[in-house]
Design an enzyme around this catalytic site. Sequence first.
Site, PDB file in Angstrom:
ATOM      1  N   LYS A   1       0.866  -1.181   0.000  1.00  0.00           N
ATOM      2  CA  LYS A   1       0.000   0.000   0.000  1.00  0.00           C
ATOM      3  C   LYS A   1       0.895   1.221   0.000  1.00  0.00           C
ATOM      4  O   LYS A   1       2.048   1.159   0.445  1.00  0.00           O
ATOM      5  CB  LYS A   1      -0.854  -0.009   1.275  1.00  0.00           C
ATOM      6  CG  LYS A   1      -2.091   0.821   1.203  1.00  0.00           C
ATOM      7  CD  LYS A   1      -3.286   0.023   0.711  1.00  0.00           C
ATOM      8  CE  LYS A   1      -4.509   0.885   0.554  1.00  0.00           C
ATOM      9  NZ  LYS A   1      -5.662   0.142   0.069  1.00  0.00           N
TER      10      LYS A   1
ATOM     11  N   VAL B   1     -24.307   4.430   1.388  1.00  0.00           N
ATOM     12  CA  VAL B   1     -24.775   4.007   0.057  1.00  0.00           C
ATOM     13  C   VAL B   1     -23.970   4.739  -1.016  1.00  0.00           C
ATOM     14  O   VAL B   1     -24.501   5.491  -1.823  1.00  0.00           O
ATOM     15  CB  VAL B   1     -26.307   4.189  -0.122  1.00  0.00           C
ATOM     16  CG1 VAL B   1     -27.054   3.027   0.497  1.00  0.00           C
ATOM     17  CG2 VAL B   1     -26.795   5.521   0.474  1.00  0.00           C
TER      18      VAL B   1
HETATM   19  P1  NAD Z   1     -17.819   5.577  -1.351  1.00  0.00           P
HETATM   20  O1  NAD Z   1     -16.998   6.716  -0.859  1.00  0.00           O
HETATM   21  O2  NAD Z   1     -18.356   5.586  -2.728  1.00  0.00           O
HETATM   22  O3  NAD Z   1     -19.062   5.359  -0.364  1.00  0.00           O
HETATM   23  C1  NAD Z   1     -19.010   5.508   0.999  1.00  0.00           C
HETATM   24  C2  NAD Z   1     -20.320   6.129   1.438  1.00  0.00           C
HETATM   25  O4  NAD Z   1     -20.369   6.150   2.857  1.00  0.00           O
HETATM   26  C3  NAD Z   1     -20.488   7.569   0.941  1.00  0.00           C
HETATM   27  O5  NAD Z   1     -21.739   7.729   0.317  1.00  0.00           O
HETATM   28  C4  NAD Z   1     -20.386   8.380   2.234  1.00  0.00           C
HETATM   29  O6  NAD Z   1     -21.163   9.557   2.202  1.00  0.00           O
HETATM   30  C5  NAD Z   1     -20.906   7.388   3.256  1.00  0.00           C
HETATM   31  N1  NAD Z   1     -20.506   7.672   4.626  1.00  0.00           N
HETATM   32  C6  NAD Z   1     -19.316   8.135   5.080  1.00  0.00           C
HETATM   33  N2  NAD Z   1     -19.347   8.247   6.419  1.00  0.00           N
HETATM   34  C7  NAD Z   1     -20.560   7.828   6.820  1.00  0.00           C
HETATM   35  C8  NAD Z   1     -21.201   7.691   8.081  1.00  0.00           C
HETATM   36  N3  NAD Z   1     -20.582   8.040   9.201  1.00  0.00           N
HETATM   37  N4  NAD Z   1     -22.458   7.218   8.113  1.00  0.00           N
HETATM   38  C9  NAD Z   1     -23.103   6.879   6.986  1.00  0.00           C
HETATM   39  N5  NAD Z   1     -22.553   6.973   5.762  1.00  0.00           N
HETATM   40  C10 NAD Z   1     -21.312   7.464   5.689  1.00  0.00           C
HETATM   41  O7  NAD Z   1     -16.947   4.281  -1.071  1.00  0.00           O
HETATM   42  P2  NAD Z   1     -17.168   2.829  -1.679  1.00  0.00           P
HETATM   43  O8  NAD Z   1     -16.282   2.655  -2.844  1.00  0.00           O
HETATM   44  O9  NAD Z   1     -18.624   2.533  -1.784  1.00  0.00           O
HETATM   45  O10 NAD Z   1     -16.564   1.936  -0.507  1.00  0.00           O
HETATM   46  C11 NAD Z   1     -17.283   1.711   0.691  1.00  0.00           C
HETATM   47  C12 NAD Z   1     -16.357   1.052   1.695  1.00  0.00           C
HETATM   48  O11 NAD Z   1     -15.902  -0.189   1.168  1.00  0.00           O
HETATM   49  C13 NAD Z   1     -15.105   1.857   2.008  1.00  0.00           C
HETATM   50  O12 NAD Z   1     -14.780   1.661   3.354  1.00  0.00           O
HETATM   51  C14 NAD Z   1     -14.056   1.239   1.114  1.00  0.00           C
HETATM   52  O13 NAD Z   1     -12.758   1.369   1.656  1.00  0.00           O
HETATM   53  C15 NAD Z   1     -14.482  -0.214   1.107  1.00  0.00           C
HETATM   54  N6  NAD Z   1     -14.077  -0.954  -0.088  1.00  0.00           N
HETATM   55  C16 NAD Z   1     -14.460  -0.534  -1.331  1.00  0.00           C
HETATM   56  C17 NAD Z   1     -14.087  -1.249  -2.458  1.00  0.00           C
HETATM   57  C18 NAD Z   1     -14.518  -0.838  -3.843  1.00  0.00           C
HETATM   58  O14 NAD Z   1     -14.397  -1.623  -4.779  1.00  0.00           O
HETATM   59  N7  NAD Z   1     -15.035   0.373  -4.030  1.00  0.00           N
HETATM   60  C19 NAD Z   1     -13.312  -2.410  -2.312  1.00  0.00           C
HETATM   61  C20 NAD Z   1     -12.955  -2.837  -1.033  1.00  0.00           C
HETATM   62  C21 NAD Z   1     -13.341  -2.101   0.069  1.00  0.00           C
END
Ligand code: NAD
Length: 366
Positions: A91, A192
């Site tokens: 990372k 979401v």
């Molecule tokens: P994203 O930023 O698109 O979505 C995250 C959502 O969570 C946003 O809509 C944000 O407003 C909301 N949020 C933030 N803090 C919050 C809170 N306190 N309460 C409620 N909602 C809140 O991110 P993503 O790509 O959907 O990823 C979601 C999670 O999954 C992250 O933790 C990310 O590290 C993990 N992840 C994502 C992927 C991927 O392929 N995108 C892969 C592995 C892990």
Amino acid sequence: MEIKELERVEYAGVFGKVSQLGHEQVVFCYDEATGLKAIIAIHNTVLGPALGGTRMWNYANEHEALTDVLRLSRGMTYKASISGLNLGGGKAVIIGDAKTMKTEAFLRRFGKFVNSLNGKYITAEDVNMKTADMEYISMETKHVTGLSEARGGGGDPSPVTAYGVYLGMKATTKKVFGSDNLEGKKIAVQGVGQVGMYLVEHLVKENAKVFITDIHEEKVKALAQKFGVTGVGQDEIYDLDVDIYAPCALGATLNDATIPRLKCRVIAGAANNQLKDEVKNGYQLIDRGIAYAPDFLINAGGLINVYNEFLGNYNRKNVFEQAEKIYDTCLNILHLAEREKITSQEAAIKLSEKRIEEVGRIRISR
Ligand code: NAD
């Protein structure tokens, strides 16, 4: 830097931290002209090159950045191993304000640092790094993955991640309720965004009763209307009388304060590092009779996606098929954890380490 300032740097602390989690190599990257300060952590390359995204964050101090990159890179080692990929864990973190500091030169300079590792570390997108940023990085190194479809990449990994989370949720539901059918199950989805939204789509298709929350209220309203689900307040999500809680926003939402409030029997979500204290909070969940689907296993769809892109001949259908293994692996881990009276997180780490050890042994044997 002044000698006086140098003396204040905690050298012993840096090596102490690096050795604690078993890292192979940590590279500190500094460029005066662009103001770039980055740390690349290579945790383990027994299974293959260390792949993991680059995160840009305004860390309070350098030690916080180091702690983050060490923890995240170790997580990538386990994620790749448990998913059966021939990848190691790495990372990178860039220290600074993503809104003001990312110039072309800044990003290309970082690309040159990645390139200097000759493929031992492969980078990708992470928090505050966009596809356009990765394109600048890719001008200086070919050791980048997760590019846009227009640049020959695999495109958005979120649908694959969401599919893996959905399957991990079903496997955990099977272990707890005897059937993996989600019809009528009450499910709370926190966050979401990209992944949460695709997850909700799967759940609605299966006629689950879904509750959603997000910090963006307008997004909650729009999606509640689109999918016919119920929007709830940000804090309310922990007290809902639901069967399943899916953390898809931030890490560390499973902690001393939230666990006593949860009424669910299953936790399965996309967020990384959901357990604030892996051991203590993991055992608290067991005590409360809540089954936990290890985050680094069920959210590995995104990594599976970029791994396929890295191998070449990317085929979206194959990627989804590979992500399907998450179901069986998750079930095996939950059974192993039960047999050995350990947490599911510990069981998942145990299996990951076993694979690295076994493959490592055959690689050095004649
Ligand atoms: P994203 O930023 O698109 O979505 C995250 C959502 O969570 C946003 O809509 C944000 O407003 C909301 N949020 C933030 N803090 C919050 C809170 N306190 N309460 C409620 N909602 C809140 O991110 P993503 O790509 O959907 O990823 C979601 C999670 O999954 C992250 O933790 C990310 O590290 C993990 N992840 C994502 C992927 C991927 O392929 N995108 C892969 C592995 C892990």
